[in-house]
Design an enzyme around this catalytic site. Structure first.
Site, PDB file in Angstrom:
ATOM      1  N   CYS A  91       0.849  -1.180   0.000  1.00  0.00           N
ATOM      2  CA  CYS A  91       0.000   0.000   0.000  1.00  0.00           C
ATOM      3  C   CYS A  91       0.892   1.239   0.000  1.00  0.00           C
ATOM      4  CB  CYS A  91      -0.868  -0.069   1.246  1.00  0.00           C
ATOM      5  SG  CYS A  91      -1.414   1.482   1.857  1.00  0.00           S
ATOM      6  N   HIS A 182      13.689  19.969  30.392  1.00  0.00           N
ATOM      7  CA  HIS A 182      14.468  19.039  29.580  1.00  0.00           C
ATOM      8  C   HIS A 182      14.697  17.768  30.364  1.00  0.00           C
ATOM      9  CE1 HIS A 182      18.039  21.647  31.078  1.00  0.00           C
ATOM     10  NE2 HIS A 182      17.864  20.656  31.930  1.00  0.00           N
ATOM     11  N   HIS A 195      14.293  17.880  34.373  1.00  0.00           N
ATOM     12  CA  HIS A 195      14.321  19.178  35.050  1.00  0.00           C
ATOM     13  C   HIS A 195      13.229  20.080  34.485  1.00  0.00           C
ATOM     14  CE1 HIS A 195      18.930  18.407  35.600  1.00  0.00           C
ATOM     15  NE2 HIS A 195      18.188  17.668  36.405  1.00  0.00           N
ATOM     16  N   HIS A 217       5.818  14.512  28.122  1.00  0.00           N
ATOM     17  CA  HIS A 217       6.781  14.719  27.043  1.00  0.00           C
ATOM     18  C   HIS A 217       8.209  14.454  27.531  1.00  0.00           C
ATOM     19  CE1 HIS A 217       8.524  16.905  23.533  1.00  0.00           C
ATOM     20  NE2 HIS A 217       9.434  17.283  24.426  1.00  0.00           N
ATOM     21  N   GLU A 218       8.572  15.039  28.660  1.00  0.00           N
ATOM     22  CA  GLU A 218       9.945  14.892  29.162  1.00  0.00           C
ATOM     23  C   GLU A 218      10.269  13.433  29.467  1.00  0.00           C
ATOM     24  OE1 GLU A 218      11.983  17.179  28.747  1.00  0.00           O
ATOM     25  OE2 GLU A 218      10.453  18.679  28.324  1.00  0.00           O
ATOM     26  N   HIS A 221      11.606  11.524  26.720  1.00  0.00           N
ATOM     27  CA  HIS A 221      13.066  11.680  26.555  1.00  0.00           C
ATOM     28  C   HIS A 221      13.811  10.800  27.573  1.00  0.00           C
ATOM     29  CE1 HIS A 221      12.620  14.892  23.717  1.00  0.00           C
ATOM     30  NE2 HIS A 221      12.243  15.817  24.580  1.00  0.00           N
ATOM     31  N   HIS A 227      12.412  13.831  19.515  1.00  0.00           N
ATOM     32  CA  HIS A 227      11.197  14.487  19.050  1.00  0.00           C
ATOM     33  C   HIS A 227      10.632  13.821  17.804  1.00  0.00           C
ATOM     34  CE1 HIS A 227      12.397  18.311  21.372  1.00  0.00           C
ATOM     35  NE2 HIS A 227      11.614  17.525  22.083  1.00  0.00           N
TER      36      HIS A 227
HETATM   37  C1  2NI Z   1       8.145  21.851  24.615  1.00  0.00           C
HETATM   38  C2  2NI Z   1       9.268  22.582  24.921  1.00  0.00           C
HETATM   39  C3  2NI Z   1       9.987  22.275  26.041  1.00  0.00           C
HETATM   40  C4  2NI Z   1       9.586  21.257  26.871  1.00  0.00           C
HETATM   41  C5  2NI Z   1       8.467  20.541  26.559  1.00  0.00           C
HETATM   42  C6  2NI Z   1       7.726  20.823  25.433  1.00  0.00           C
HETATM   43  C7  2NI Z   1       6.518  20.071  25.128  1.00  0.00           C
HETATM   44  C8  2NI Z   1       6.242  19.658  23.818  1.00  0.00           C
HETATM   45  C9  2NI Z   1       5.092  18.944  23.534  1.00  0.00           C
HETATM   46  C10 2NI Z   1       4.229  18.633  24.546  1.00  0.00           C
HETATM   47  C11 2NI Z   1       4.492  19.029  25.847  1.00  0.00           C
HETATM   48  C12 2NI Z   1       5.628  19.739  26.117  1.00  0.00           C
HETATM   49  C13 2NI Z   1       3.030  17.906  24.257  1.00  0.00           C
HETATM   50  N1  2NI Z   1       2.071  17.343  24.005  1.00  0.00           N
HETATM   51  O1  2NI Z   1      11.129  22.953  26.415  1.00  0.00           O
HETATM   52  C14 2NI Z   1      12.033  23.372  25.455  1.00  0.00           C
HETATM   53  C15 2NI Z   1      13.192  22.400  25.471  1.00  0.00           C
HETATM   54  N2  2NI Z   1      12.862  21.412  24.458  1.00  0.00           N
HETATM   55  C16 2NI Z   1      13.014  21.786  23.105  1.00  0.00           C
HETATM   56  C17 2NI Z   1      12.391  20.177  24.788  1.00  0.00           C
HETATM   57  O2  2NI Z   1      11.879  19.541  23.955  1.00  0.00           O
HETATM   58  N3  2NI Z   1      12.512  19.665  26.006  1.00  0.00           N
HETATM   59  O3  2NI Z   1      12.001  18.432  26.169  1.00  0.00           O
HETATM   60 ZN    ZN Z   2      18.814  20.644  33.588  1.00  0.00          ZN
HETATM   61 ZN    ZN Z   3      11.397  17.680  24.165  1.00  0.00          ZN
END
Ligand code: 2NI
Ligand code: ZN
Ligand code: ZN
Ligand code: CA
Length: 468
Positions: A91, A182, A195, A217-218, A221, A227
């Protein structure tokens, strides 16, 4: 349309009888691998061919993803099995892997992890912080073999803290906004730690920034995800407030690519983000809005306009936070600069992004639609006549926007007055005098003056896709 799968089909005929040898990858195969990964794995085309014996870089990563997806041995090399799989007819939809693993694929070896909340933000009651963090962990443990146990002293795998400015990890925070939080990839010491910038205002509601959402989200990571390019994913890089916090299918596929499936016998699934060039794409509702055409599907809207090269796809809540997901119909009354959205027996009216006073209202009371009608499938208002058509299963009603009343003699059969438009319409809109009806993956261009279908296309033909 479908020219690529047909091509692969032809290749497939030869490939099963002549499997390619690992050592002798022919030029033709290299090209095929490149094209395949571009088409289905989002490999960026640089015009260059894959170099032989390359064992790092995007091609290898994408090859590994592909092998993982098909349950092949993950070699990162275009071996015989991999080539044969690529040559099978398939597909045209990409294998929706938009998640990204952290480079080097760090992961926790032990799936039973501990976490500790080292300090608390004064922005929220402690219990709310505890719940936000606990629920964020639960999102990930629900869909994977991972378990998380809270500890109250000593070192935990994932240490969580609220800190501001320079906090001695070479990644200082930046005051309110911008950098919110982050987290470090899996590993010893600071590995896995999350943090949160204490200069943000942390909330438990729709105001910026919702701690549960950011923590979810954190922790992605902390567990080894980078991402995602999927705007519906929690691992998308931007904070978007979009109703419920939930893992999308892309987040689930991502975590499971690292740790394997959930031990739950019923595999959890998540909402998928529509793919604008998926030729199976269908719509909930379509309408013009101030000269543009907007398409609605689940939590998302899509629009193609001439200013942007790519189709815009975003949450409906970005423009209309009051609207529910999964709309059923929408139409514009151009004269009044008004858009009306329908779901169940309710409808919402807007001027641009501004909701008009007193909505949602009831469709039965406002339009005189009989109470036996539970919902509307599709609606369109003819700019030239001021007549609005409500489509419900095989029938339709006609409403007069000037008199603000239903015309006599309705409902009528769709088949009688819109010959060729069958039993149920998903969506309809008007542009340049023509009606465009959506039925599943099909779209009919209809001339209301002559009552004739002028053409048939794929539902997503308004988007710039290579094959429609
Ligand atoms: C965005 C920026 C951030 C930390 C978290 C987010 C974020 C993104 C998507 C969702 C929730 C939170 C959802 N759904 O801080 C800036 C640092 N960056 C770029 C990060 O990605 N840290 O994880
Ligand atoms: Zn830190
Ligand atoms: Zn992030
Ligand atoms: Ca900040």
């Amino acid at each position: 349309m479908l020219s690529l799968p047909v091509l692969l089909l032809l290749w497939a005929v030869g490939s099963h009888s002549f499997p390619a040898a690992t050592s002798e990858i022919q030029e033709q195969d290299e090209e095929m691998v490149q094209k395949y990964l571009e088409n289905y794995y989002n490999l960026k085309s640089d015009g260059k061919q894959i170099e032989r014996r390359r064992n790092s870089g995007p091609v290898v990563e994408k090859l590994k993803q592909m092998q993982e997806f098909f349950g092949l041995e993950v070699t990162g090399k275009p071996d015989a099995e991999t080539l044969n799989k690529m040559k099978e007819p398939r597909c045209g939809v990409p294998d929706v892997a938009q998640f990204v693993l952290t480079p080097g694929n760090p992961q926790w070896k032990d799936t039973n992890l501990t976490y500790r909340i080292e300090n608390y933000t004064p922005d929220l009651p402690r219990a709310d912080v505890d719940h936000a963090i606990e629920n964020a962990f639960q999102l990930w443990s629900n869909v994977s073999p991972l378990t998380f146990t809270k500890v109250f002293e000593g070192q935990a795998d994932i240490m969580i803290s609220f800190v501001r400015g320079d906090h001695h990890d070479n990644s200082p925070f930046d005051g309110p906004g911008g950098n919110l939080a982050h987290a470090f990839q899996p590993g010893p010491g600071i590995g896995g730690d999350a943090h949160f910038d204490e200069d943000e205002r942390w909330t438990n509601n729709y105001l910026e920034y919702n701690l549960y959402r950011v923590a979810a989200h954190e922790l992605g990571h902390s567990l080894g995800l980078s991402h995602s390019t999927d705007i519906g994913a929690l691992m998308y890089p931007n904070y978007i407030f979009s109703g419920d916090v939930q893992l999308s299918q892309d987040d689930i596929s991502g975590i499971q690519a690292i740790y394997g499936p959930s031990p739950n016998p019923i595999q959890p699934t998540g909402p998928q983000t529509p793919q604008t060039c998926d030729n199976k794409l269908t719509f909930d509702a379509v309408t013009t809005i101030r000269g543009e055409v907007m398409f609605f599907k689940d939590r998302f809207y899509m629009r193609a306009n001439s200013f942007y090269p790519e189709v815009e796809l975003n949450f409906i809540s970005v423009f209309w936070p009051h609207l529910p997901n999964g709309l059923q119909a929408a139409y514009e009354v151009v004269d009044r600069d008004e858009i009306r959205f329908f779901k169940g027996n309710k409808y919402w009216a807007f001027q641009g992004m501004k909701m008009l006073h007193g909505y949602p209202k009831n469709i039965h009371r406002s339009f005189g639609i009989p109470t036996t009608v539970k919902n509307i499938d599709a609606a369109v208002s003819d700019e030239n006549t001021g007549k609005t058509y409500f489509f419900v299963a095989k029938k339709y009603w006609r409403y007069d926007e000037y008199k603000q009343s239903m015309d006599a003699g309705y409902p009528k059969m769709i088949a009688d007055d819109f010959p060729g438009i069958g039993n149920k319409v998903d969506a309809v809109f008007q542009k340049d005098g023509f009606f465009y009806f959506f039925l599943g993956t099909r779209q009919y261009k209809f001339d209301p003056k002559t009552k004739r279908i002028l053409s048939l296309q794929k539902a997503n033909s308004w988007f710039k896709c290579s094959k429609n």
